[in-house]
Design a protein around this motif. Structure first.
Motif, short mmCIF file in Angstrom:
data_model
loop_
_atom_site.label_atom_id
_atom_site.label_comp_id
_atom_site.label_asym_id
_atom_site.label_seq_id
_atom_site.Cartn_x
_atom_site.Cartn_y
_atom_site.Cartn_z
N LYS A 118 8.77 22.28 9.19
CA LYS A 118 8.13 21.34 10.10
C LYS A 118 6.66 21.26 9.74
N LEU A 119 6.29 20.21 9.06
CA LEU A 119 4.94 20.07 8.53
C LEU A 119 4.00 19.49 9.59
N ASP A 120 2.73 19.78 9.44
CA ASP A 120 1.70 19.22 10.31
C ASP A 120 1.37 17.82 9.81
N LEU A 121 1.81 16.80 10.55
CA LEU A 121 1.64 15.42 10.08
C LEU A 121 0.18 15.05 9.92
N ILE A 122 -0.63 15.47 10.88
CA ILE A 122 -2.04 15.08 10.86
C ILE A 122 -2.78 15.82 9.76
N LEU A 123 -2.60 17.13 9.68
CA LEU A 123 -3.31 17.93 8.69
C LEU A 123 -2.94 17.52 7.27
N GLU A 124 -1.66 17.20 7.04
CA GLU A 124 -1.20 16.89 5.69
C GLU A 124 -1.14 15.40 5.41
N GLY A 125 -1.60 14.59 6.36
CA GLY A 125 -1.77 13.16 6.10
C GLY A 125 -0.49 12.36 6.02
N PHE A 126 0.56 12.75 6.76
CA PHE A 126 1.81 11.98 6.75
C PHE A 126 1.72 10.81 7.73
N ASP A 127 2.24 9.67 7.31
CA ASP A 127 2.32 8.51 8.19
C ASP A 127 3.55 8.56 9.07
N LEU A 128 4.60 9.25 8.60
CA LEU A 128 5.88 9.21 9.30
C LEU A 128 6.68 10.47 8.97
N GLY A 148 0.82 -1.21 0.00
CA GLY A 148 0.00 0.00 0.00
C GLY A 148 0.85 1.26 0.00
N LYS A 149 0.24 2.37 0.38
CA LYS A 149 0.90 3.68 0.33
C LYS A 149 1.40 4.09 1.71
N LEU A 150 2.53 4.79 1.72
CA LEU A 150 3.10 5.33 2.94
C LEU A 150 3.66 6.71 2.62
N LYS A 151 3.24 7.71 3.37
CA LYS A 151 3.65 9.09 3.11
C LYS A 151 4.63 9.53 4.19
N LEU A 152 5.81 9.99 3.76
CA LEU A 152 6.90 10.29 4.69
C LEU A 152 7.50 11.65 4.38
N THR A 153 7.96 12.34 5.43
CA THR A 153 8.69 13.60 5.25
C THR A 153 9.97 13.56 6.07
N ALA A 154 10.99 14.25 5.57
CA ALA A 154 12.29 14.30 6.25
C ALA A 154 13.00 15.58 5.84
N PRO A 155 13.98 16.06 6.65
CA PRO A 155 14.76 17.24 6.27
C PRO A 155 15.46 17.03 4.93
N THR A 156 15.66 18.12 4.21
CA THR A 156 16.09 18.01 2.81
C THR A 156 17.41 17.25 2.64
N THR A 157 18.50 17.78 3.15
CA THR A 157 19.80 17.15 2.90
C THR A 157 19.90 15.78 3.56
N TYR A 158 19.49 15.69 4.82
CA TYR A 158 19.54 14.41 5.52
C TYR A 158 18.62 13.40 4.83
#
Length: 291
Positions: free
Chosen positions: A131-141, A92-102
């Motif tokens: 620093k994104l809003d995980l809940i508002l933007e639907g991130f899993d991690l 399935g799908k997994l939505k993730l965010t992380a700092p750019t260079t790292y």
């Protein structure tokens, strides 16, 4: 009109603040999104969005409806995740965010390895220093570096590893300007700031911040790293930027007696969502390799 019709479109427009962005996110046409929203507003007998040529915003009724719709969709997501935990294979799908260079240099290769092992998994990565809003933007991690000051109670955190800050300079710079041996000497040096105008140190067990200034200021660690390697000035950067260059001798760590304590590298995920096997297994995968 089915009671569920238009809900996905409503959530997407609310979060993207754009019909175009919503259409892209959902993989449908702008006309389809517009038709669904118009039909939904007609059925509800209430306007959900203010539309201008530049932006789309929620009305008061729209905000209330969006919040309820989001809860329903989260509940559906939870139900699907609960089923996925019965499976050993992430899919399935997994939505993730992380700092750019790292994210680009460290996290992305580990994600790629994980997806190569589990090809039924689709990971959407967004690398940004915001620093994104995980809940508002639907991130899993989310992967975060450093301190977790101000983390909402609705967000759970798990420490994956740590990072260390180094103050360093090129041998050429130190040969010309001399090596500082105390924090007070930094005022006489070309210290290159990032997004903050101060550096953190520890002196006799206490944290100290020293305001610095220099000929280059950049919100990019890579830009500051390049300047330091060219002998322009002194930088304070995390280990994943400077480790290879310290090993090669291009950069020399200085003021090591004042080095601050290691900071955390964290996995964050919404507390009100069922932790699916795919998220759990990815967090375990990251923890093993980062640790």
């Amino acid at each position: 009109m089915n009671a569920w019709d238009g809900i996905s479109e409503c959530i997407a427009v609310a979060e993207c603040q754009s019909f175009t962005g919503a259409a892209t996110q959902l993989g449908v046409s702008i006309a389809h999104v517009s038709r669904q929203i118009t039909a939904l507003e007609t059925r509800l007998g209430s306007k959900l969005f203010y539309r201008t040529t530049r932006k789309v915003t929620l009305t008061e009724a729209g905000r209330i409806y969006y919040q309820h719709c989001r809860q329903m969709r989260d509940g559906l997501d939870d139900a699907e995740r609960a089923i996925s935990t019965l499976q050993d294979t992430p899919r399935g799908k997994l939505k993730l965010t992380a700092p750019t260079t790292y994210g680009e240099t460290v996290i992305a290769p580990l994600i790629n390895d994980f997806v190569a092992r589990y090809p039924d998994l689709e990971v959407q990565c967004r690398f940004t220093n915001q620093k994104l809003d995980l809940i508002l933007e639907g991130f899993d991690l989310s992967i975060r570096l450093g301190r977790l000051d101000g983390t909402p109670s609705a967000i759970m955190s798990q420490r994956l590893s740590s990072r260390r800050l180094y103050v360093c300079a090129a041998p050429d710079y130190l040969a010309k300007r001399g090596e500082p041996h105390s924090l007070s000497e930094l005022s006489r040096h070309n210290c290159l700031p990032g997004t903050l105008d101060y550096w953190r140190f520890e002196e006799e067990g206490r944290e100290r911040t020293i305001r610095i200034h220099g000929s280059i200021t950049a919100n990019s660690g890579q830009a500051l790293l390049d300047a330091a390697r060219k002998g322009i000035g002194i930088v304070q950067l995390p280990d994943f930027y400077v480790d290879p260059h310290i090993t090669s001798g291009e950069l020399v760590p200085i003021l090591t007696r004042y080095q601050p304590s290691d900071e955390g590298i964290w996995a964050l995920y919404p507390a009100n969502r069922h932790l699916s096997s795919k998220v759990r297994m990815l967090v375990e995968h990251l923890g093993r390799h980062l640790g």
